[in-house]
Design an enzyme around this catalytic site. Structure first.
Site, PDB file in Angstrom:
ATOM      1  N   ASP A 156     102.485 -10.690  36.975  1.00 58.98           N
ATOM      2  CA  ASP A 156     101.159 -11.068  36.691  1.00 58.98           C
ATOM      3  C   ASP A 156     100.261 -10.212  35.986  1.00 58.98           C
ATOM      4  O   ASP A 156     100.924  -8.873  35.781  1.00 58.98           O
ATOM      5  CB  ASP A 156     100.484 -11.405  38.064  1.00 58.98           C
ATOM      6  CG  ASP A 156      99.037 -12.150  38.052  1.00 58.98           C
ATOM      7  OD1 ASP A 156      98.892 -12.624  36.936  1.00 58.98           O
ATOM      8  OD2 ASP A 156      98.240 -11.481  38.828  1.00 58.98           O
ATOM      9  N   SER A 157      99.102 -10.347  35.607  1.00 54.97           N
ATOM     10  CA  SER A 157      98.184  -9.137  34.995  1.00 54.97           C
ATOM     11  C   SER A 157      97.772  -8.119  36.143  1.00 54.97           C
ATOM     12  O   SER A 157      97.524  -7.153  35.916  1.00 54.97           O
ATOM     13  CB  SER A 157      96.921 -10.123  34.623  1.00 54.97           C
ATOM     14  OG  SER A 157      96.377 -10.630  35.655  1.00 54.97           O
ATOM     15  N   TYR A 175      93.733 -11.009  31.840  1.00 56.79           N
ATOM     16  CA  TYR A 175      94.373 -11.769  31.106  1.00 56.79           C
ATOM     17  C   TYR A 175      93.551 -12.803  30.513  1.00 56.79           C
ATOM     18  O   TYR A 175      93.415 -13.512  29.441  1.00 56.79           O
ATOM     19  CB  TYR A 175      95.739 -12.424  31.167  1.00 56.79           C
ATOM     20  CG  TYR A 175      96.772 -11.625  31.178  1.00 56.79           C
ATOM     21  CD1 TYR A 175      97.158 -10.345  30.783  1.00 56.79           C
ATOM     22  CD2 TYR A 175      98.168 -12.188  31.762  1.00 56.79           C
ATOM     23  CE1 TYR A 175      98.042  -9.524  30.843  1.00 56.79           C
ATOM     24  CE2 TYR A 175      99.331 -11.290  31.894  1.00 56.79           C
ATOM     25  CZ  TYR A 175      99.392 -10.313  31.365  1.00 56.79           C
ATOM     26  OH  TYR A 175     100.597  -9.273  31.211  1.00 56.79           O
ATOM     27  N   GLY A 176      92.614 -13.548  31.529  1.00 61.90           N
ATOM     28  CA  GLY A 176      91.926 -14.617  31.388  1.00 61.90           C
ATOM     29  C   GLY A 176      90.992 -14.636  30.291  1.00 61.90           C
ATOM     30  O   GLY A 176      90.415 -15.730  29.795  1.00 61.90           O
ATOM     31  N   CYS A 233     101.483 -16.256  37.020  1.00 55.13           N
ATOM     32  CA  CYS A 233     100.027 -16.273  36.495  1.00 55.13           C
ATOM     33  C   CYS A 233      99.806 -17.482  35.888  1.00 55.13           C
ATOM     34  O   CYS A 233     100.511 -17.901  35.038  1.00 55.13           O
ATOM     35  CB  CYS A 233     100.111 -14.990  35.593  1.00 55.13           C
ATOM     36  SG  CYS A 233      98.515 -14.994  34.581  1.00 55.13           S
ATOM     37  N   ASN A 234      98.712 -18.257  36.272  1.00 50.94           N
ATOM     38  CA  ASN A 234      98.627 -19.626  35.420  1.00 50.94           C
ATOM     39  C   ASN A 234      98.164 -19.419  34.129  1.00 50.94           C
ATOM     40  O   ASN A 234      98.567 -19.984  33.124  1.00 50.94           O
ATOM     41  CB  ASN A 234      97.339 -20.245  36.121  1.00 50.94           C
ATOM     42  CG  ASN A 234      97.575 -20.740  37.569  1.00 50.94           C
ATOM     43  OD1 ASN A 234      98.048 -22.085  37.708  1.00 50.94           O
ATOM     44  ND2 ASN A 234      97.405 -19.819  38.577  1.00 50.94           N
ATOM     45  N   THR A 235      97.535 -18.184  33.898  1.00 52.49           N
ATOM     46  CA  THR A 235      97.000 -18.101  32.597  1.00 52.49           C
ATOM     47  C   THR A 235      98.201 -17.729  31.531  1.00 52.49           C
ATOM     48  O   THR A 235      98.351 -18.240  30.550  1.00 52.49           O
ATOM     49  CB  THR A 235      96.139 -16.795  32.374  1.00 52.49           C
ATOM     50  OG1 THR A 235      95.038 -16.909  33.408  1.00 52.49           O
ATOM     51  CG2 THR A 235      95.530 -16.409  31.157  1.00 52.49           C
ATOM     52  N   GLU A 251      90.613  -7.648  42.097  1.00 48.06           N
ATOM     53  CA  GLU A 251      91.458  -6.344  41.824  1.00 48.06           C
ATOM     54  C   GLU A 251      90.519  -5.202  42.474  1.00 48.06           C
ATOM     55  O   GLU A 251      91.353  -4.312  43.026  1.00 48.06           O
ATOM     56  CB  GLU A 251      91.271  -6.040  40.416  1.00 48.06           C
ATOM     57  CG  GLU A 251      92.386  -6.829  39.332  1.00 48.06           C
ATOM     58  CD  GLU A 251      93.804  -6.749  39.666  1.00 48.06           C
ATOM     59  OE1 GLU A 251      94.160  -5.540  40.061  1.00 48.06           O
ATOM     60  OE2 GLU A 251      94.643  -7.623  39.850  1.00 48.06           O
ATOM     61  N   CYS A 283      94.294 -20.045  39.667  1.00 45.86           N
ATOM     62  CA  CYS A 283      94.554 -18.666  39.363  1.00 45.86           C
ATOM     63  C   CYS A 283      95.123 -17.796  40.376  1.00 45.86           C
ATOM     64  O   CYS A 283      94.571 -18.132  41.572  1.00 45.86           O
ATOM     65  CB  CYS A 283      93.435 -18.034  38.776  1.00 45.86           C
ATOM     66  SG  CYS A 283      93.259 -16.314  38.650  1.00 45.86           S
ATOM     67  N   THR A 284      96.349 -17.491  40.268  1.00 43.99           N
ATOM     68  CA  THR A 284      96.937 -16.713  41.590  1.00 43.99           C
ATOM     69  C   THR A 284      96.097 -15.839  42.171  1.00 43.99           C
ATOM     70  O   THR A 284      96.263 -15.499  43.336  1.00 43.99           O
ATOM     71  CB  THR A 284      98.394 -16.160  41.043  1.00 43.99           C
ATOM     72  OG1 THR A 284      98.193 -15.348  39.926  1.00 43.99           O
ATOM     73  CG2 THR A 284      99.239 -17.386  40.629  1.00 43.99           C
ATOM     74  N   HIS A 285      95.075 -15.078  41.658  1.00 39.51           N
ATOM     75  CA  HIS A 285      94.298 -14.096  42.275  1.00 39.51           C
ATOM     76  C   HIS A 285      93.300 -14.900  43.374  1.00 39.51           C
ATOM     77  O   HIS A 285      93.159 -14.280  44.187  1.00 39.51           O
ATOM     78  CB  HIS A 285      93.420 -13.601  41.308  1.00 39.51           C
ATOM     79  CG  HIS A 285      93.799 -12.374  40.358  1.00 39.51           C
ATOM     80  ND1 HIS A 285      94.709 -12.419  39.531  1.00 39.51           N
ATOM     81  CD2 HIS A 285      93.547 -10.968  40.730  1.00 39.51           C
ATOM     82  CE1 HIS A 285      95.112 -11.290  38.771  1.00 39.51           C
ATOM     83  NE2 HIS A 285      94.383 -10.263  39.604  1.00 39.51           N
TER      84      HIS A 285
HETATM   85  N1  DGL Z   1      96.461 -14.077  37.966  1.00 36.82           N
HETATM   86  C1  DGL Z   1      95.962 -14.782  36.730  1.00 36.82           C
HETATM   87  C2  DGL Z   1      96.055 -16.150  36.702  1.00 36.82           C
HETATM   88  O1  DGL Z   1      96.723 -16.844  37.761  1.00 36.82           O
HETATM   89  C3  DGL Z   1      95.078 -14.291  35.852  1.00 36.82           C
HETATM   90  C4  DGL Z   1      94.056 -13.422  36.066  1.00 36.82           C
HETATM   91  C5  DGL Z   1      93.561 -12.539  34.721  1.00 36.82           C
HETATM   92  O2  DGL Z   1      92.590 -12.914  34.285  1.00 36.82           O
HETATM   93  O3  DGL Z   1      94.251 -11.627  34.321  1.00 36.82           O
HETATM   94  O4  DGL Z   1      95.631 -16.982  35.837  1.00 36.82           O
END
Ligand code: DGL
Length: 261
Positions: A6-7, A38-39, A69-71, A148, A180-182
């Site tokens: 993931d990011s 990443y988003g 990571c969805n993104t 984070e 988003c996994t976060h």
């Molecule tokens: N955890 C990531 C997701 O599932 C993205 C978080 C990010 O923006 O880096 O989309």
């Protein structure tokens, strides 16, 4: 070895379920912390990161890659599969299907990064599985970066989250998809906000089941977990107890900075 990335910390929510489902599998978790979030980045950039990380995993004997990571899944899972046709790749997509299928009000909302919110993958999911309900896509800029920091119970953040969520509930939304996994780590905060009005939909456990199905019974390694990060790997280790994942600590076998990735 199963490679999960993931990011940053978000994919740990998926990793925890994989670790539980496969207690003897060797796992490597890679947090691309030098490049998060990443988003807010262009697709081309995200694709470059995903292919670089995929190459690293392939060169290090990875037999299954989990894009936690969805993104990154929306931007690049196809490119990753094309780059490594011999390695199974499991991605994460927002749980639009279970949310649409279980909604009683016919209104669901998907919380995502900006990148996922505009992705063709999310549009396809909605077209395929949620034609019969109203879908509200809510981009949540800054949330992943905030998570984070691990300061999840600060009043100012709770107020920001409430400001986004309460109008959705007032509009009749009864399923909130954590896209988003976060955002899995916001479950305590979100759960309190939506209590009695809506349910949270998180696919982390379902993704782990998909990993089990894809890897079959070949996962008999020694159950080690290696943690890698492209910046500040020590934060990854410290985050485990802070995020309620101290149970993963006994499996940690190594912690390293991966500056070249
Ligand atoms: N955890 C990531 C997701 O599932 C993205 C978080 C990010 O923006 O880096 O989309």
């Amino acid at each position: 070895m199963i490679g999960v990335f993931d990011s940053g910390l978000g994919g740990l929510s998926v990793l925890a379920h994989i670790a539980e489902a496969l207690p003897t599998a060797d796992l490597t978790y890679l947090a691309d912390t030098a490049h998060l979030p990443y988003g807010s980045k262009p697709d081309e950039f995200i694709r470059g990161r995903v292919l670089t990380i995929g190459k690293y995993f392939a060169e290090h004997g990875c037999r299954l890659i989990v894009v936690a990571c969805n993104t990154a899944t929306a931007a690049a899972v196809q490119a990753l599969r094309e780059q490594h046709p011999d390695i199974p790749v499991v991605g994460v997509e927002p749980g639009v299907k279970p949310a649409a299928a279980s909604s009683r009000t016919g209104r669901i909302a998907v919380l995502t990064t900006e990148s996922t919110a505009r992705s063709a993958g999310l549009m396809r999911l909605i077209r395929s599985h949620a034609n019969h309900v109203a879908v509200h896509i809510e981009a949540c800029p800054g949330w992943a970066t905030r998570i984070e920091t691990l300061h999840l119970d600060e009043a100012s953040f709770a107020a920001e989250v409430a400001e986004k969520i309460l109008p959705l509930l007032d509009s009749g939304v009864d399923r909130l998809v954590l896209g988003c996994t976060h955002y899995s780590f916001l479950t305590p905060l979100l759960g309190t906000l939506v209590a009695g009005r809506a349910e949270l939909v998180d696919v982390a456990a379902a993704v782990a089941q998909q990993v089990v199905r894809s890897i079959g019974n070949q996962a008999n390694d020694s159950g080690r977990l290696n943690l890698l990060a492209s910046a500040q790997p020590e934060r990854l280790h410290a985050a485990l107890p802070a995020l309620g994942l101290a149970r993963l600590l006994p499996r940690v076998n190594g912690l390293a900075l991966l500056a070249q990735v």
